[in-house]
Motif scaffolding. Sequence first.
Motif, PDB file in Angstrom:
ATOM      1  N   ALA A   1     -29.703  46.647  -4.596  1.00  0.00           N
ATOM      2  CA  ALA A   1     -28.686  46.491  -3.834  1.00  0.00           C
ATOM      3  C   ALA A   1     -27.409  47.342  -4.500  1.00  0.00           C
ATOM      4  N   LEU A   2     -27.364  47.566  -5.620  1.00  0.00           N
ATOM      5  CA  LEU A   2     -26.424  48.500  -6.440  1.00  0.00           C
ATOM      6  C   LEU A   2     -26.609  49.774  -5.926  1.00  0.00           C
TER       7      LEU A   2
ATOM      8  N   VAL B   1     -23.677  53.805   0.119  1.00  0.00           N
ATOM      9  CA  VAL B   1     -22.705  53.445   1.241  1.00  0.00           C
ATOM     10  C   VAL B   1     -21.484  54.077   0.838  1.00  0.00           C
ATOM     11  N   ARG B   2     -20.956  53.738  -0.451  1.00  0.00           N
ATOM     12  CA  ARG B   2     -19.537  54.217  -0.958  1.00  0.00           C
ATOM     13  C   ARG B   2     -19.538  55.628  -0.784  1.00  0.00           C
TER      14      ARG B   2
ATOM     15  N   ASP C   1     -27.858  50.794  -3.009  1.00  0.00           N
ATOM     16  CA  ASP C   1     -27.703  50.745  -1.633  1.00  0.00           C
ATOM     17  C   ASP C   1     -26.080  50.870  -1.392  1.00  0.00           C
ATOM     18  N   ALA C   2     -25.462  49.977  -2.329  1.00  0.00           N
ATOM     19  CA  ALA C   2     -23.907  50.047  -2.238  1.00  0.00           C
ATOM     20  C   ALA C   2     -23.047  51.305  -2.773  1.00  0.00           C
ATOM     21  N   GLU C   3     -23.860  52.141  -3.729  1.00  0.00           N
ATOM     22  CA  GLU C   3     -23.473  53.259  -4.368  1.00  0.00           C
ATOM     23  C   GLU C   3     -23.563  54.227  -3.042  1.00  0.00           C
TER      24      GLU C   3
END
Length: 222
Positions: free
Chosen positions: A86-87, A93-94, A89-91
């Motif tokens: 999840a981390l 996306v960012r 994927d979030a990175e």
Amino acid sequence: MAAVAQCVLGTLRSRSPLLSLALRTSPRLFCVATQQKSTSQNLEEDQGQSHNEQKAEPSAAERMLTEEKAKLEEQLKEVTDKYKRALADAENVRQRSQKLVEEAKLYGIQSFCKDLLEVADILEKATESVPKEEIKDENPHLKSLYEGLVMTEVQIQKVFKKHGLLRLNPVGAKFDPYEHEALFHAPMEGKEPGTIALVSKIGYKLHGRTLRPALVGVVKDA
């Protein structure tokens, strides 16, 4: 056991007359004490053996706790993996969002620049259409008009450059389909095949991205 008791009695009698006398008077008491001591030793041995067996074989509660611990460790591992994914994927996306914002800042003026290119083309054609032999002091009006057009063209190119818009005038360069558009192919003596011999229309790049390909003529083998 009786033989051991007789041996002990004989040893004690030979070493201590007083103790021998006491034993003659109370033989039953000595036998009882010997039996109690032997029973106590056997009990301790049994308890020790039972304790060792308990250590060797874990109880059902311990097995259940061990299994529960293994399950919890497996669940913790799964949750940790999901958290890391999840981390990541979030990175991602960012980073993608940041890239889109940066591209929007750079290329948000793309449509406006394309419209201005038509103005630059008209100015270039206007300056090229003026006969150079007519630009002299005897024709002050024409000379002033021509100089004004040249100054305007120079200024607009400075504005283009300031905002990352650069000209593509690739005469003599290798043909690049990402930057050039071939209008024709023709053999030309003294020219290397695959190079650009003629530029019909100037191209432009905006921050390294081709905004308008240059229209060119390409040399081919004879």
